[in-house]
Design a protein around this motif. Sequence first.
Motif, PDB file in Angstrom:
ATOM      1  N   TYR A 235       0.839  -1.208   0.000  1.00 49.12           N
ATOM      2  CA  TYR A 235       0.000   0.000   0.000  1.00 49.12           C
ATOM      3  C   TYR A 235       0.872   1.256   0.000  1.00 49.12           C
ATOM      4  O   TYR A 235       0.618   2.203  -0.756  1.00 49.12           O
ATOM      5  CB  TYR A 235      -0.915  -0.013   1.224  1.00 49.12           C
ATOM      6  N   ILE A 236       1.920   1.265   0.834  1.00 46.22           N
ATOM      7  CA  ILE A 236       2.832   2.410   0.868  1.00 46.22           C
ATOM      8  C   ILE A 236       3.515   2.579  -0.483  1.00 46.22           C
ATOM      9  O   ILE A 236       3.664   3.700  -0.991  1.00 46.22           O
ATOM     10  CB  ILE A 236       3.868   2.225   1.991  1.00 46.22           C
ATOM     11  N   ALA A 237       3.928   1.469  -1.086  1.00 49.05           N
ATOM     12  CA  ALA A 237       4.591   1.537  -2.390  1.00 49.05           C
ATOM     13  C   ALA A 237       3.666   2.138  -3.445  1.00 49.05           C
ATOM     14  O   ALA A 237       4.084   2.984  -4.244  1.00 49.05           O
ATOM     15  CB  ALA A 237       5.050   0.144  -2.808  1.00 49.05           C
ATOM     16  N   ASN A 238       2.401   1.733  -3.454  1.00 50.12           N
ATOM     17  CA  ASN A 238       1.462   2.256  -4.444  1.00 50.12           C
ATOM     18  C   ASN A 238       1.189   3.740  -4.220  1.00 50.12           C
ATOM     19  O   ASN A 238       1.090   4.518  -5.187  1.00 50.12           O
ATOM     20  CB  ASN A 238       0.160   1.463  -4.395  1.00 50.12           C
ATOM     21  N   CYS A 239       1.074   4.141  -2.972  1.00 49.19           N
ATOM     22  CA  CYS A 239       0.848   5.565  -2.672  1.00 49.19           C
ATOM     23  C   CYS A 239       2.054   6.401  -3.089  1.00 49.19           C
ATOM     24  O   CYS A 239       1.915   7.474  -3.693  1.00 49.19           O
ATOM     25  CB  CYS A 239       0.564   5.749  -1.185  1.00 49.19           C
ATOM     26  N   LYS A 240       3.230   5.901  -2.777  1.00 50.51           N
ATOM     27  CA  LYS A 240       4.439   6.650  -3.117  1.00 50.51           C
ATOM     28  C   LYS A 240       4.634   6.707  -4.628  1.00 50.51           C
ATOM     29  O   LYS A 240       5.024   7.742  -5.185  1.00 50.51           O
ATOM     30  CB  LYS A 240       5.643   5.993  -2.437  1.00 50.51           C
ATOM     31  N   ARG A 241       4.344   5.616  -5.317  1.00 51.53           N
ATOM     32  CA  ARG A 241       4.466   5.603  -6.773  1.00 51.53           C
ATOM     33  C   ARG A 241       3.504   6.617  -7.389  1.00 51.53           C
ATOM     34  O   ARG A 241       3.845   7.331  -8.347  1.00 51.53           O
ATOM     35  CB  ARG A 241       4.204   4.206  -7.323  1.00 51.53           C
ATOM     36  N   GLY A 242       2.288   6.694  -6.852  1.00 56.61           N
ATOM     37  CA  GLY A 242       1.326   7.654  -7.381  1.00 56.61           C
ATOM     38  C   GLY A 242       1.798   9.088  -7.216  1.00 56.61           C
ATOM     39  O   GLY A 242       1.633   9.907  -8.133  1.00 56.61           O
ATOM     40  N   GLN A 243       2.411   9.410  -6.097  1.00 58.52           N
ATOM     41  CA  GLN A 243       2.900  10.769  -5.876  1.00 58.52           C
ATOM     42  C   GLN A 243       4.119  11.092  -6.730  1.00 58.52           C
ATOM     43  O   GLN A 243       4.333  12.251  -7.099  1.00 58.52           O
ATOM     44  CB  GLN A 243       3.233  10.969  -4.396  1.00 58.52           C
TER      45      GLN A 243
END
Length: 336
Positions: A235-243
């Motif tokens: 989840y953290i990886a997906n959020c960071k990738r989106g930003q």
Amino acid sequence: MPTAGIPLALGPVIRSLLADGYSTMSNARPDTATPAATAAKADNAATAPATTPDDTAMPTEIRFENRIWTCVLMATVGKPLAHCTSRAHAANALLAGLVAHASSYFTGRVLHRDVSPSNILFSRAPLAAPPPPPSAAAPMAFVLPPRLTALHGFLIDLDYAVEFPAAAAATGGEACSGAPYRTSTLPFMSIGILMAERHVYAHDLHSFLYVLIWVCCGGKAAHMLHTWSAGPMEYIANCKRGQMVNTRSFESLLRCFAFGGVEGGPGGEGGVAGMQRVARAWRDVLNWLDAGSVAGLYVVEQPSVGTVNWGLGKWEAFIRMRDILWQVMQDEGWVM
């Protein structure tokens, strides 16, 4: 139970008692014993069983040991990047951390694996002099930018660092750390590490970008960075990738850059624009950097070329990140 009023310095008192004749633990002085008591003591000694060296007995003499109280006094040599309130100090600390990280990897064959604001320190006093120019034997020895006379910071905490064989640190190849577990401080983990990839040099370069964003974002952006340290790893990886991938989301982070309560808007004032310039350039470099697998990158979708991953070399990526930071420091007057 100890009572109040008992003096702590009993050494002189005990020595005085011993000098007066109290050489044993007995409460009676030897010269005050009566003849009857002396005779009774002799009779008891004659009838008492013989003792052996193995018998345990209370000591009959008070022995003193000389003890030395030792103190170690150390002066503070640096301030963590997380505590810097000046853009000039933060930029100098980031440059020193980036150079130290590259030096340890390319010349010392050591990968740090825990780049964070607490492990990059700023120092007002210069801590390093320029090394000799590169030679054929050591083409990557010169890690400082041109015309830089000294570094004002350093990289600490090698608890998670690993050493590579000589061939592993060559620019033409890549080597994983081999650790079966994730290492780094959670908010600054690269997307690849969050996705359970083995740790490589490029992952640490990603961490430098996250550190830059983290320390430059004031209270206004605290909610925007909350997802970097809350929730499952994927989840953290997906959020960071989106930003990182979405330009609008990335620019939202840059608009929140602040130091000392100064909010950074579009264009910025007082050096905010300089830090934003560094962040954009570092993001561009990392978009082209081959970290060993696409999963570890936030590959940008370009209308003209599609998904790009041109495999920029590790050494070239470091040089570009170093030089853009050094150029901004010169433009903003941050060179110390």
